[in-house]
Design an enzyme around this catalytic site. Structure first.
Site, PDB file in Angstrom:
ATOM      1  N   GLY A   1       0.826  -1.198   0.000  1.00  0.00           N
ATOM      2  CA  GLY A   1       0.000   0.000   0.000  1.00  0.00           C
ATOM      3  C   GLY A   1       0.859   1.246   0.000  1.00  0.00           C
ATOM      4  O   GLY A   1       1.915   1.289   0.641  1.00  0.00           O
TER       5      GLY A   1
ATOM      6  N   ALA B   1      -0.279   5.957   5.138  1.00  0.00           N
ATOM      7  CA  ALA B   1       0.415   5.033   6.034  1.00  0.00           C
ATOM      8  C   ALA B   1       1.519   4.298   5.296  1.00  0.00           C
ATOM      9  O   ALA B   1       2.650   4.181   5.799  1.00  0.00           O
ATOM     10  CB  ALA B   1      -0.582   4.049   6.647  1.00  0.00           C
TER      11      ALA B   1
ATOM     12  N   HIS C   1     -20.725   8.747   6.672  1.00  0.00           N
ATOM     13  CA  HIS C   1     -20.411  10.185   6.670  1.00  0.00           C
ATOM     14  C   HIS C   1     -21.668  10.970   6.334  1.00  0.00           C
ATOM     15  O   HIS C   1     -22.361  10.662   5.370  1.00  0.00           O
ATOM     16  CB  HIS C   1     -19.317  10.471   5.643  1.00  0.00           C
TER      17      HIS C   1
ATOM     18  N   ARG D   1     -19.845  12.559  13.388  1.00  0.00           N
ATOM     19  CA  ARG D   1     -20.457  12.051  12.162  1.00  0.00           C
ATOM     20  C   ARG D   1     -21.592  11.068  12.418  1.00  0.00           C
ATOM     21  O   ARG D   1     -22.596  11.076  11.706  1.00  0.00           O
ATOM     22  CB  ARG D   1     -19.377  11.399  11.290  1.00  0.00           C
TER      23      ARG D   1
ATOM     24  N   HIS E   1     -18.345   5.635   4.458  1.00  0.00           N
ATOM     25  CA  HIS E   1     -17.113   6.400   4.279  1.00  0.00           C
ATOM     26  C   HIS E   1     -15.878   5.669   4.807  1.00  0.00           C
ATOM     27  O   HIS E   1     -15.009   5.286   4.042  1.00  0.00           O
ATOM     28  CB  HIS E   1     -17.267   7.755   4.974  1.00  0.00           C
TER      29      HIS E   1
ATOM     30  N   GLY F   1      -0.641   4.611   0.271  1.00  0.00           N
ATOM     31  CA  GLY F   1      -1.342   5.791   0.756  1.00  0.00           C
ATOM     32  C   GLY F   1      -0.515   6.451   1.850  1.00  0.00           C
ATOM     33  O   GLY F   1       0.702   6.247   1.951  1.00  0.00           O
TER      34      GLY F   1
END
Length: 639
Positions: free
Chosen positions: A40, A44, A266, A330, A401, A42
């Site tokens: 991954g 992180a 969300h 939320r 979300h 992203g």
């Protein structure tokens, strides 16, 4: 299965420092001898890969996209939390910790959440040093705005592009290490399985998404940074490539899956427009700083919203929650949107929407001031809907979300499989039953920059990790299993498309495992998921071949995993006889719709062990009791 959280003893404020003083260290010349696989790219994944490579480890980074810049982290809009107290409004690390614990409805591990609050300030310093263009005040100080669930302004932002700008900072750090030869970057690779040798995670199996080739990779540790599983609902704010396969295959190899029913809805998304829509678009929570949420008091009122006078508008969040108003968390905002639309006060063609109105903010501050804050978000809304939000209210409605559930990890972010570390949204650790807005970016970067680089060294230094060849029997078994799964899908040769099955699964999940659940609906969902899964394996049509670029095959094996995950999510929701955060059971709420927890029986992390699949999912529940030594458990109130 043993769940040892490995939380250090001592005062909350000093646990992390104590832990750092006691863990094993690996000398710089020894780091060069070890190889880490990071899955991954992203926030992180990119931050972890860059940080580990900077320390001297040999890193292989796997990206499902054609470029790490396309990771779903770019979709985060509103901001990132930190307790720097620049507005001088009373914020502290302890307040950020308290808000996060409370926002998660007391269903997260104290020590992990406090550490997250502690390192939050370091994240901002790191990002500024990388050139992330945060908004600034006239004085030059970084600006802050408010987000739900807090009464201070602690959210740093870069207009409505905060995730994108932070990802570019981490991406640049990672690319520097790729250029230096310390990271072997592998784009267009999808993880299909985890390889466990002698009880330790020692490698992964991937499929090259262009050639279709099944490949084997070995290492001393695996760091999983593959995001959440919201696309099990078919329609969500997630990118279409976001999926659960890597985490789910680790689960089937023995990694516990924790709190799968904790899914955040969300409240501020563009509503569903038709049956054949492929995804939903998020409108940042930051808009609720200046936008007012309302519905007409008169049911079925079809007048233009600008023609509805003030006395005929129901500002339901402001009336019900005067202390927080439109900036409630939320889960609270989503639940209330559902309540008013269920009562017939919804707006738009479907009746499943509410207004988010900037009229008063524009009158107060001027159009240019609002445009400076939210211009790109307003432009995006107009491009999608054709409506100008400067001239009439936005239409919004809740949508799936973020997922608070994920693979179980200890304080070191290591799963119950030694050597398998899990960072960011892919783990369960920090957000409890509801993530506060602007904390996803915070967790991803905290894990990658400031936790994993320490704890992975502790693991490697404390274990004998002899070299493992990809010719090892365990690699062969995992590679063969992955290939057979793909061939099985291709050989069904049924009549229904993958997307048709996925859409039907998503409807079951939204209707019965969505904003609110109840026992009857969950029991029905489990039976319907099992029945649909059985039909999937008898009647799905997957064109093409395995040895080539094949998007149909990619989606098919991901949907196959979603069918299994969906059943576990419903089972998890069914056993939790309480309402907490985003998990609302109709049977456990107050008369006015507030969640009622049961701390006596359900103050635990639900960690599930995979036991097999034979018509139905076999799963064993293990519990990590949550002990609250430093906070007082009480029913949440934002009124």
């Amino acid at each position: 299965m043993k769940l040892d959280s490995k939380v250090p003893s001592g005062p909350l404020e000093s646990k992390w420092e104590k832990h750092l003083n006691e863990i094993n260290l690996l000398a710089p010349n020894n780091k060069r001898k070890h190889h880490v696989l990071v899955v991954g790219t992203g926030l992180a994944g990119a931050s972890a890969a860059a940080s580990l490579a900077e320390l001297g480890y040999n890193v292989t980074s796997f990206c499902i996209q054609d470029s790490a810049r396309r990771a779903h982290s770019i979709a985060a809009q509103g901001g990132i939390n930190a307790a720097k107290n620049y507005p001088n409004d009373g914020d502290t690390i302890r307040r950020l910790f308290n808000d996060t614990i409370k926002g998660g409805d007391y269903r997260s591990r104290e020590a992990n959440v406090y550490r997250l609050a502690q390192v939050s300030n370091e994240i901002i310093d790191q990002a500024v040093a990388q050139g992330v263009p945060f908004a600034r005040e006239y004085s030059g100080l970084l600006d802050n705005r408010s987000f739900g669930g807090a009464q201070v302004s602690r959210t740093f932002y870069a207009r409505g592009q905060t995730g994108q700008q932070l990802l570019l900072g981490a991406y640049q750090a990672m690319m520097r290490m790729i250029h230096a030869g310390k990271i072997d970057y592998q784009p267009r690779k999808e993880m299909l399985d985890l390889v466990v040798v002698d009880g330790k995670a020692r490698g992964i199996i991937t499929r090259d998404l262009v050639s279709g080739k099944i490949e084997r990779w070995s290492g001393d540790a695996v760091v999983l940074c593959t995001g959440g599983y919201g696309n099990v609902f078919y329609l969500s704010t997630n990118a279409k490539n976001s999926n659960v396969t890597a985490a789910w295959r680790c689960h089937k190899r023995g990694a516990a899956f924790a709190n799968p029913c904790y899914v955040q809805i969300h409240p501020t998304c563009i509503p569903v427009s038709g049956d054949y829509q492929s995804k939903l678009t998020l409108m940042s929570e930051s808009l609720r700083n200046d936008g007012r949420v309302w519905v007409p008091k008169k049911k079925g009122d079809e007048r233009n919203p600008n023609d509805i006078p003030e006395e005929e508008r129901y500002y339901y969040l402001e009336e019900r929650y005067p202390s927080f108003g439109n900036l409630v968390p939320r889960d609270v905002a989503s639940r209330n949107a559902k309540m008013v639309t269920d009562d017939g006060m919804g707006i738009g063609p479907t009746g499943r929407a509410v207004y988010l109105d900037f009229r008063d903010a524009i009158d107060r501050d001027g159009k240019e001031a609002i445009k400076a804050k939210y211009g790109n978000l307003f432009d995006m809304y107009e491009n999608i809907t054709g409506d100008n939000p400067y001239e009439q209210p936005m239409r919004i409605f809740p949508a799936v979300h973020y997922t608070m559930g994920g693979l179980w990890v200890d304080y070191n972010l290591m799963s119950n499989i030694p050597g398998l570390f899990v960072a960011g949204e892919a783990n369960f650790s920090d957000h409890g039953a509801n993530r506060l807005g602007a904390s996803a970016l915070m967790q991803g970067l905290a894990d990658g920059y400031f936790v994993i680089p320490y704890t992975i060294g502790d693991y490697i230094a404390g274990n004998d990790l002899a070299a493992v060849s990809t010719d090892d029997e365990a690699f062969g078994e995992a590679a063969d299993a992955s290939a057979k799964q793909l061939d099985k899908l291709l050989n069904v040769k049924g009549d229904r498309s993958v997307i048709d099955f996925h859409r039907e699964l998503g409807k079951i999940m939204w209707d019965k495992v969505g904003i609110a659940r109840n026992r009857e609906g969950l029991e029905q969902a489990i039976e319907e998921i099992r029945s649909l899964r059985e039909e999937f394996w008898k009647n799905v049509r997957v064109p093409g071949e395995a040895g080539y670029y094949n998007k149909y095959l990619e989606f098919a094996h991901r949907v196959a995993d979603y069918f299994e995950l969906a059943e576990l999510m419903a089972l998890d929701a069914l056993q939790r006889n309480e309402s907490c955060g985003c998990h609302l059971r109709d049977e456990y709420q107050t008369e006015d719709g507030e969640a009622v927890r049961n701390d006596e029986e359900f103050s635990f992390v639900a960690a599930w062990e995979y036991k097999g699949l034979n018509g139905k999912l076999e799963a064993e529940l293990h519990k990590e009791d949550l002990e609250f030594e430093f906070v007082e458990l009480k029913q949440r109130s934002y009124k």
